[in-house]
Design a protein around this motif. Structure first.
Motif, PDB file in Angstrom:
ATOM      1  N   PHE A   1       0.811  -1.217   0.000  1.00 14.15           N
ATOM      2  CA  PHE A   1       0.000   0.000   0.000  1.00 14.15           C
ATOM      3  C   PHE A   1       0.852   1.278   0.000  1.00 14.15           C
ATOM      4  N   LYS A   2       2.166   1.111  -0.222  1.00  8.53           N
ATOM      5  CA  LYS A   2       3.093   2.234  -0.346  1.00  8.53           C
ATOM      6  C   LYS A   2       3.091   3.108   0.907  1.00  8.53           C
ATOM      7  N   LEU A   3       3.204   2.454   2.062  1.00 10.48           N
ATOM      8  CA  LEU A   3       3.221   3.134   3.348  1.00 10.48           C
ATOM      9  C   LEU A   3       4.611   3.046   3.977  1.00 10.48           C
ATOM     10  N   LYS A   4       4.953   4.029   4.781  1.00  9.98           N
ATOM     11  CA  LYS A   4       6.237   4.010   5.487  1.00  9.98           C
ATOM     12  C   LYS A   4       6.218   2.909   6.546  1.00  9.98           C
ATOM     13  N   TYR A   5       7.340   2.195   6.655  1.00 15.54           N
ATOM     14  CA  TYR A   5       7.418   1.057   7.580  1.00 15.54           C
ATOM     15  C   TYR A   5       8.673   1.169   8.441  1.00 15.54           C
ATOM     16  N   TYR A   6       8.494   0.853   9.744  1.00 13.95           N
ATOM     17  CA  TYR A   6       9.613   0.844  10.684  1.00 13.95           C
ATOM     18  C   TYR A   6       9.474  -0.385  11.584  1.00 13.95           C
ATOM     19  N   LYS A   7      10.605  -0.955  11.935  1.00 15.51           N
ATOM     20  CA  LYS A   7      10.598  -2.055  12.898  1.00 15.51           C
ATOM     21  C   LYS A   7      11.429  -1.634  14.100  1.00 15.51           C
ATOM     22  N   LEU A   8      10.812  -1.621  15.272  1.00 16.88           N
ATOM     23  CA  LEU A   8      11.485  -1.177  16.489  1.00 16.88           C
ATOM     24  C   LEU A   8      11.469  -2.271  17.548  1.00 16.88           C
ATOM     25  N   GLU A   9      12.445  -2.234  18.407  1.00 14.41           N
ATOM     26  CA  GLU A   9      12.421  -3.045  19.620  1.00 14.41           C
ATOM     27  C   GLU A   9      11.802  -2.204  20.727  1.00 14.41           C
ATOM     28  N   SER A  10      11.216  -2.858  21.713  1.00 14.27           N
ATOM     29  CA  SER A  10      10.548  -2.107  22.770  1.00 14.27           C
ATOM     30  C   SER A  10      11.514  -1.157  23.488  1.00 14.27           C
ATOM     31  N   LYS A  11      12.787  -1.537  23.588  1.00 12.35           N
ATOM     32  CA  LYS A  11      13.751  -0.694  24.306  1.00 12.35           C
ATOM     33  C   LYS A  11      14.130   0.561  23.510  1.00 12.35           C
ATOM     34  N   SER A  12      13.946   0.537  22.170  1.00 10.52           N
ATOM     35  CA  SER A  12      14.267   1.716  21.357  1.00 10.52           C
ATOM     36  C   SER A  12      13.028   2.515  20.970  1.00 10.52           C
ATOM     37  N   PHE A  13      11.865   2.066  21.419  1.00  6.97           N
ATOM     38  CA  PHE A  13      10.601   2.706  21.052  1.00  6.97           C
ATOM     39  C   PHE A  13      10.572   4.151  21.523  1.00  6.97           C
ATOM     40  N   ASP A  14      10.974   4.363  22.762  1.00  7.09           N
ATOM     41  CA  ASP A  14      10.960   5.697  23.371  1.00  7.09           C
ATOM     42  C   ASP A  14      11.702   6.736  22.548  1.00  7.09           C
ATOM     43  N   SER A  15      12.868   6.363  22.069  1.00 11.66           N
ATOM     44  CA  SER A  15      13.749   7.334  21.421  1.00 11.66           C
ATOM     45  C   SER A  15      13.350   7.641  19.982  1.00 11.66           C
ATOM     46  N   LYS A  16      12.544   6.793  19.369  1.00 13.92           N
ATOM     47  CA  LYS A  16      12.259   6.952  17.939  1.00 13.92           C
ATOM     48  C   LYS A  16      10.808   7.304  17.607  1.00 13.92           C
ATOM     49  N   ILE A  17       9.895   7.114  18.565  1.00 13.27           N
ATOM     50  CA  ILE A  17       8.478   7.336  18.278  1.00 13.27           C
ATOM     51  C   ILE A  17       8.189   8.781  17.891  1.00 13.27           C
ATOM     52  N   SER A  18       8.890   9.738  18.499  1.00 14.49           N
ATOM     53  CA  SER A  18       8.626  11.152  18.226  1.00 14.49           C
ATOM     54  C   SER A  18       8.914  11.498  16.766  1.00 14.49           C
ATOM     55  N   LYS A  19      10.083  11.125  16.285  1.00 12.11           N
ATOM     56  CA  LYS A  19      10.468  11.454  14.915  1.00 12.11           C
ATOM     57  C   LYS A  19       9.540  10.794  13.908  1.00 12.11           C
ATOM     58  N   ILE A  20       9.205   9.531  14.143  1.00 13.39           N
ATOM     59  CA  ILE A  20       8.341   8.808  13.207  1.00 13.39           C
ATOM     60  C   ILE A  20       6.952   9.430  13.148  1.00 13.39           C
ATOM     61  N   SER A  21       6.379   9.719  14.313  1.00  9.58           N
ATOM     62  CA  SER A  21       5.002  10.241  14.348  1.00  9.58           C
ATOM     63  C   SER A  21       4.901  11.660  13.825  1.00  9.58           C
ATOM     64  N   ASN A  22       6.001  12.385  13.799  1.00  7.61           N
ATOM     65  CA  ASN A  22       5.983  13.756  13.287  1.00  7.61           C
ATOM     66  C   ASN A  22       5.901  13.814  11.762  1.00  7.61           C
ATOM     67  N   SER A  23       6.251  12.727  11.087  1.00  6.13           N
ATOM     68  CA  SER A  23       6.183  12.715   9.628  1.00  6.13           C
ATOM     69  C   SER A  23       4.738  12.561   9.159  1.00  6.13           C
ATOM     70  N   LYS A  24       4.444  13.022   7.950  1.00  9.39           N
ATOM     71  CA  LYS A  24       3.074  13.028   7.446  1.00  9.39           C
ATOM     72  C   LYS A  24       2.681  11.667   6.867  1.00  9.39           C
ATOM     73  N   GLY A  25       1.392  11.467   6.733  1.00  5.70           N
ATOM     74  CA  GLY A  25       0.865  10.259   6.124  1.00  5.70           C
ATOM     75  C   GLY A  25       0.650   9.135   7.109  1.00  5.70           C
ATOM     76  N   VAL A  26       0.421   7.951   6.579  1.00  3.01           N
ATOM     77  CA  VAL A  26       0.194   6.759   7.411  1.00  3.01           C
ATOM     78  C   VAL A  26       1.510   5.999   7.541  1.00  3.01           C
ATOM     79  N   LYS A  27       1.913   5.760   8.787  1.00  2.00           N
ATOM     80  CA  LYS A  27       3.161   5.057   9.077  1.00  2.00           C
ATOM     81  C   LYS A  27       2.856   3.797   9.875  1.00  2.00           C
ATOM     82  N   ILE A  28       3.616   2.734   9.603  1.00  2.00           N
ATOM     83  CA  ILE A  28       3.429   1.480  10.331  1.00  2.00           C
ATOM     84  C   ILE A  28       4.707   1.164  11.108  1.00  2.00           C
TER      85      ILE A  28
END
Length: 537
Positions: A489-516
């Protein structure tokens, strides 16, 4: 025989009525028989039309819009099996009291049971899950428009009518696009709502308790105004939209079975998520009061105050038992302190819950999926630091349509961030919902908790009975890769570990569109953490 209005004029008349009733959205699935009304709705400038090829996902997408706006949404389909695909979303709307206007196009009555292509009996197809249904056989009278006006009012609900889905079945003769004629209109389109105040004399008690289930944003605000007056201890579910307020207890799932001898329980909203808390309520039905104008249709409370919280006037002269209050506070503090360090433990669902709720900003929208996800949020999210708008599908609590419902909410909410937390099976179940992104734009961060199947079934009392095929038929692990779904569906995809979730969620959620975001967790780890906390008692 009565003269029939042309399909074009009749459809335009209906579309103009919807516009007068301030209906803003129509979600339309393709077909031929619904062509006259599709054309009329598209031409009605005040109604935003959205195309959705999958009727099941369409119904849930419309449900999301209705949940966010608190206004009815039109769902239009063609005839035949297309109508049946709406049933799951209609059931959820029925039990969650969400207004939907279901319109099914149909063939003339004379063609039923003749073998005519794509012709079924659509009358009463949703009969157990709608507030009202009308079958329009001939389109020529002001009186018929008045019936449609009335059914729209019933979808909205008032003090006498429960809000929810309504069904309009409209029969169209061929040729479907015929000559134009004068449009007919009616004037009386107002909804009359009775808002009389109700006085509730609170029974005398020393050991009272308030329990709050699912509430929307407006209901939560009015409910909290009553809670402040009573000053009783409060158990509030994550979807009560009350957890950002002070003096709310949230860890009760761990200790509600230890609460002894309450003498008064006041409930707001639907039944709670916690199985333990529901057992507690079942034991104490005789002292429980439910304040809700509509839930009598789907609740076994013996004493229901049929009024909106905003119309309740409280008369209260209770003197609370200090030992009762201190014991509840003691339990709450014990589990709150124990749960503070969960996010430091790797590879578990609970750490994602704690990290995300800590990150959310004021007025962000969070949709929480069913199964284990909603239970994890309910048990571990604690008090929210900021007011977050929480949404769930807890009417019938199915795993179907969760993705589409959250997309509907995200389509409406452009001002703040939108999040969905969903399990892997529920995600795969509704991935067809992404097709709507061809017609709309939405900003949504989807967090898929991937524990390789329906692991919640491991908690059932028969899970350790060596049932043959338990993994295949209950757990149902899937071989589909979430990354491949995102690519499809041409969506942005990221795979995170629970321990790195905290540090990366902000940057990912700030981008536009639907992200997985895919996060792999171990349900066995979740069970161990939960059991270790429960042992505190």
């Amino acid at each position: 025989m009565e003269k029939r209005l042309s399909n074009i004029a009749w459809s335009q008349s209906i579309a103009k009525l919807f516009a007068k009733k301030n209906i803003k959205y129509a979600c339309i699935s393709p077909g031929s028989r619904n062509t006259p009304l599709t054309v009329a709705l598209i031409k009605e400038k005040s109604i935003k039309c959205i195309s959705h090829i999958d009727e099941r996902s369409n119904g849930f997408f419309s449900l999301g819009i209705a949940k966010k706006t608190n206004n009815p949404v039109i769902v239009l389909t063609t005839s035949g099996t297309a109508t049946a695909n709406l049933l799951p979303s209609i059931i959820e709307a029925y039990y969650s009291m969400t207004p939907l206007i279901i319109i099914t196009a149909d063939r003339p009555e004379k063609l039923i049971n003749t073998g005519e292509n794509q012709t079924i009996n659509q009358v009463g197809i949703y009969k157990n899950f709608i507030r009202q249904m009308i079958d329009i056989k001939i389109s020529n009278q002001i009186s018929t428009l008045k019936k449609i006006n009335k059914i729209i009012n019933n979808a909205n609900g008032d003090n006498k009518n429960i809000p929810g889905p309504v069904h309009i079945n409209i029969r169209f003769e061929e040729p479907l696009l015929d000559k134009n004629q004068k449009v007919i209109e009616i004037n009386e389109t107002e909804i009359i709502i009775n808002n009389k105040n109700t006085i509730f004399k609170v029974p005398k008690s020393k050991r009272p308790l308030i329990i709050c289930g699912n509430l929307n944003e407006n209901e939560a605000k009015d409910t909290y105004n009553l809670i402040k007056q009573l000053n009783f201890p409060v158990f509030a579910d994550i979807n009560s939209n009350l957890r950002h307020y002070k003096n709310i207890n949230t860890y009760y799932d761990f200790y509600s079975n230890k609460i002894k001898n309450p003498d008064l329980i006041i409930r707001f909203g639907s039944k709670p998520i916690s199985k333990k808390l529901n057992k507690f309520l079942s034991k104490n039905k005789h002292i429980t009061y439910l304040i809700n104008p509509h839930l009598y249709f789907n609740d076994d409370s013996k004493q229901i105050i049929k009024a909106y919280p905003k119309n309740i006037i409280i008369e209260n002269n209770n003197l609370l038992d200090k030992n009762w209050l201190s014991k509840i506070n003691e339990y709450e503090l014990l589990f709150r302190n124990k749960c503070l360090n969960i996010e430091k433990k790797p590879n578990n669902e609970f750490s994602i819950v704690k990290s995300l709720t800590k990150y959310l900003n004021k007025k962000d929208h969070l949709f929480i999926g069913n199964s284990s996800v909603i239970r994890s949020f309910n048990k571990f999210s604690g008090i929210l630091k900021k007011q977050v708008h929480i949404f769930t599908n807890r009417g019938a609590s199915g795993i179907d349509g969760v993705l589409s419902t959250s997309l509907g909410i995200s389509f409406i909410n452009k001002k703040t961030k939108n999040f969905l937390v969903i399990g892997d099976i529920s995600f795969f179940h509704d991935m067809n919902g992404f097709n709507v992104l061809q017609s709309i734009a939405a900003n949504l961060t989807i967090i898929v908790i991937n524990n390789n199947g329906g692991q919640i079934f491991k908690t059932l009392d028969y899970a350790d009975k060596d049932i043959p095929g338990f993994d295949e038929f209950w757990i149902t692990p899937q071989n589909i890769k979430i990354k491949d779904v995102a690519k499809l569906f041409k969506l942005k995809y990221y795979k995170l570990e629970s321990k790195s979730f905290d540090s990366k969620i902000s940057k990912i959620s700030n981008s536009k569109g639907v992200k997985i975001i895919e996060v792999n967790t171990s349900y066995d780890s979740d069970i161990k953490i939960n059991d270790s906390i429960q042992k505190l008692l």
